[in-house]
Design an enzyme around this catalytic site. Sequence first.
Site, PDB file in Angstrom:
ATOM      1  N   HIS A  93      42.073  22.144  61.005  1.00  0.00           N
ATOM      2  CA  HIS A  93      41.302  21.886  62.230  1.00  0.00           C
ATOM      3  C   HIS A  93      40.979  23.191  62.943  1.00  0.00           C
ATOM      4  O   HIS A  93      39.887  23.376  63.467  1.00  0.00           O
ATOM      5  CB  HIS A  93      42.064  20.912  63.130  1.00  0.00           C
ATOM      6  CG  HIS A  93      42.213  19.566  62.494  1.00  0.00           C
ATOM      7  ND1 HIS A  93      41.158  18.689  62.378  1.00  0.00           N
ATOM      8  CD2 HIS A  93      43.260  18.986  61.869  1.00  0.00           C
ATOM      9  CE1 HIS A  93      41.565  17.606  61.731  1.00  0.00           C
ATOM     10  NE2 HIS A  93      42.843  17.755  61.405  1.00  0.00           N
ATOM     11  N   ARG A 102      29.305  26.354  62.663  1.00  0.00           N
ATOM     12  CA  ARG A 102      29.405  24.912  62.393  1.00  0.00           C
ATOM     13  C   ARG A 102      29.500  24.111  63.688  1.00  0.00           C
ATOM     14  O   ARG A 102      28.699  23.207  63.955  1.00  0.00           O
ATOM     15  CB  ARG A 102      30.649  24.659  61.536  1.00  0.00           C
ATOM     16  CG  ARG A 102      31.145  23.229  61.529  1.00  0.00           C
ATOM     17  CD  ARG A 102      32.604  23.179  61.042  1.00  0.00           C
ATOM     18  NE  ARG A 102      33.143  21.832  61.012  1.00  0.00           N
ATOM     19  CZ  ARG A 102      33.797  21.276  62.021  1.00  0.00           C
ATOM     20  NH1 ARG A 102      33.955  21.906  63.166  1.00  0.00           N
ATOM     21  NH2 ARG A 102      34.275  20.036  61.897  1.00  0.00           N
ATOM     22  N   GLY A 126      35.650  10.694  60.852  1.00  0.00           N
ATOM     23  CA  GLY A 126      36.506  11.829  60.514  1.00  0.00           C
ATOM     24  C   GLY A 126      36.528  12.783  61.692  1.00  0.00           C
ATOM     25  O   GLY A 126      36.240  13.973  61.567  1.00  0.00           O
ATOM     26  N   GLU A 192      31.044  15.324  59.963  1.00  0.00           N
ATOM     27  CA  GLU A 192      30.996  16.634  59.305  1.00  0.00           C
ATOM     28  C   GLU A 192      31.787  16.461  58.021  1.00  0.00           C
ATOM     29  O   GLU A 192      32.995  16.579  58.011  1.00  0.00           O
ATOM     30  CB  GLU A 192      31.590  17.708  60.228  1.00  0.00           C
ATOM     31  CG  GLU A 192      31.300  19.095  59.741  1.00  0.00           C
ATOM     32  CD  GLU A 192      32.267  19.542  58.671  1.00  0.00           C
ATOM     33  OE1 GLU A 192      31.999  19.262  57.472  1.00  0.00           O
ATOM     34  OE2 GLU A 192      33.283  20.138  59.013  1.00  0.00           O
ATOM     35  N   GLU A 201      35.267  17.049  47.511  1.00  0.00           N
ATOM     36  CA  GLU A 201      36.073  16.150  48.360  1.00  0.00           C
ATOM     37  C   GLU A 201      35.433  14.761  48.422  1.00  0.00           C
ATOM     38  O   GLU A 201      36.107  13.785  48.688  1.00  0.00           O
ATOM     39  CB  GLU A 201      36.267  16.639  49.797  1.00  0.00           C
ATOM     40  CG  GLU A 201      37.130  17.880  49.939  1.00  0.00           C
ATOM     41  CD  GLU A 201      37.194  18.353  51.383  1.00  0.00           C
ATOM     42  OE1 GLU A 201      37.344  17.528  52.292  1.00  0.00           O
ATOM     43  OE2 GLU A 201      37.084  19.571  51.595  1.00  0.00           O
TER      44      GLU A 201
HETATM   45  N1  GJV Z   1      38.158   7.903  57.181  1.00  0.00           N
HETATM   46  C1  GJV Z   1      38.689   8.496  58.291  1.00  0.00           C
HETATM   47  N2  GJV Z   1      38.828   9.824  58.415  1.00  0.00           N
HETATM   48  C2  GJV Z   1      38.433  10.594  57.389  1.00  0.00           C
HETATM   49  C3  GJV Z   1      37.881  10.042  56.198  1.00  0.00           C
HETATM   50  C4  GJV Z   1      37.759   8.635  56.113  1.00  0.00           C
HETATM   51  N3  GJV Z   1      37.268   8.041  55.041  1.00  0.00           N
HETATM   52  N4  GJV Z   1      37.604  11.046  55.331  1.00  0.00           N
HETATM   53  C5  GJV Z   1      37.929  12.188  55.959  1.00  0.00           C
HETATM   54  N5  GJV Z   1      38.449  11.930  57.191  1.00  0.00           N
HETATM   55  N6  GJV Z   1      33.935  18.539  55.958  1.00  0.00           N
HETATM   56  N7  GJV Z   1      35.099  18.306  54.008  1.00  0.00           N
HETATM   57  C6  GJV Z   1      38.909  12.899  58.193  1.00  0.00           C
HETATM   58  C7  GJV Z   1      39.993  13.852  57.734  1.00  0.00           C
HETATM   59  O1  GJV Z   1      41.282  13.345  57.951  1.00  0.00           O
HETATM   60  C8  GJV Z   1      39.726  15.080  58.569  1.00  0.00           C
HETATM   61  O2  GJV Z   1      40.320  15.032  59.823  1.00  0.00           O
HETATM   62  C9  GJV Z   1      38.215  15.051  58.716  1.00  0.00           C
HETATM   63  O3  GJV Z   1      37.798  13.736  58.470  1.00  0.00           O
HETATM   64  C10 GJV Z   1      37.611  15.961  57.646  1.00  0.00           C
HETATM   65  C11 GJV Z   1      36.425  16.665  58.162  1.00  0.00           C
HETATM   66  C12 GJV Z   1      36.148  17.954  57.435  1.00  0.00           C
HETATM   67  N8  GJV Z   1      36.093  17.859  56.000  1.00  0.00           N
HETATM   68  C13 GJV Z   1      35.023  18.233  55.316  1.00  0.00           C
END
Ligand code: GJV
Length: 415
Positions: A93, A102, A126, A192, A201
């Site tokens: 975070h 960003r 997320g 995001e 991912e």
């Molecule tokens: N549902 C809820 N939270 C999520 C999910 C989901 N399906 N997928 C990811 N997150 N840009 N690659 C949350 C995760 O726990 C994190 O806090 C955030 O979204 C990722 C955001 C950045 N990742 C990325």
Amino acid sequence: MEDPLMDLVPPEEYVVLWSFTGRCSEEQLSISKGDQLMVHAKITPEWWWAELRGVFGYVPANYLSQGASEEEEEEDAWQDEEYYSTYGTLNLHLEMLSDKSRTETYRRVIVDNSASLHRKVVMDLGCGTGIMSLFCAQLAQPAAVYAVEASSMVEHTRELVKQNACEEVVTVLQGRAEEIQLPEQVDVLVSEWMGNCLLFEFMVESVLLARDRWLREGGMMWPSSAALTLVPCQAHQYYSEKMAFWEKPYGLDFTPLQPLALQEFFAKPKFSHLMEPGDRLASPADVICLDMHTLQVADLEEMQGKFQFRLDKSGVFHGFTAWFSVCFNSLEEGGAPVELNTGPDSEPTHWKQTLFMLDEPVSVHAADRISGSIILRRNPVWRRHLTVTLHWDISGHTQEAATCQAGMKSFPMWR
Ligand code: GJV
């Protein structure tokens, strides 16, 4: 002995269950857990003849599987426990929030659209520490913001919403976006979700599923579109650090280690690469474009893009550099879109760029053409992973004749 070619069957795709180090002397392949390979002949019950990234060899049959079947395996295929636990601590975070380019871009989108967001219902998928939801609540007057987060960070997000006096507007929902229930449809879905090389991912799948369930007809996706950009490039420094190094360290010949170096440093893409402006050999080109309003989950299995570059200078073709950009359409008719670009000409982001190294550098000349394709194939077992395959043809002219050289390489990311 019988010719092994006699046993040829149509090649079948298998996935590697456990890593195995093959012996070159026995024509065995080295394989890693999660690799996808093609089995061409089941020579004996124990040893099969297979192809991995263009290389053939024997592999132990009991290390292979034709895909996940049990439910437990499928859950693990998303590695959700591991994935969400990495978002349960501050480290990532902090990295995302410290990325000004960003975070400020998302804020700009909300500021530019603040009038149109009045009385709108927003879902922040997320939400992490809740920054976008807080921007929405403080910079616009939405009717409601549903901030959805699956990691344990969500407990702190609630507190932050309170601390910043946004609890009237922002509702924090704990759980995976695929499973939570909202009290109503939303007008805007902001997230995001972008990973390295855009798709890594595959959080984008969660976004698409949430869109289909919760975005009202005619609602807005933020980002609204995304593109993957590619350019052929030099990478003298990385090449010399990892490969040329073995030519003469301390006056010794260590070149027998170069095949190991190739496997260890160039088989997978290099994340967090910062391409120098002088390293590009041509103008970058968008190779894959996604419309977030129409993209389907099934489209994610395999995406293909084509390219044709005309080199604007002579140099050494070490590989391709890739990055992505996303675009946020305006809620107002005719309003200007906002772009976030992670390329080398934009303000740096925490994603930086991704470098795909060829096995061997190639000397190239101005006006040569490099054409070909990129394929992003989602791993059939490990659903957050993918393999990137690049095909290229280099064509040029010497004084005497036309020259042509073709190549292909597949890069697992990460499995
Ligand atoms: N549902 C809820 N939270 C999520 C999910 C989901 N399906 N997928 C990811 N997150 N840009 N690659 C949350 C995760 O726990 C994190 O806090 C955030 O979204 C990722 C955001 C950045 N990742 C990325």
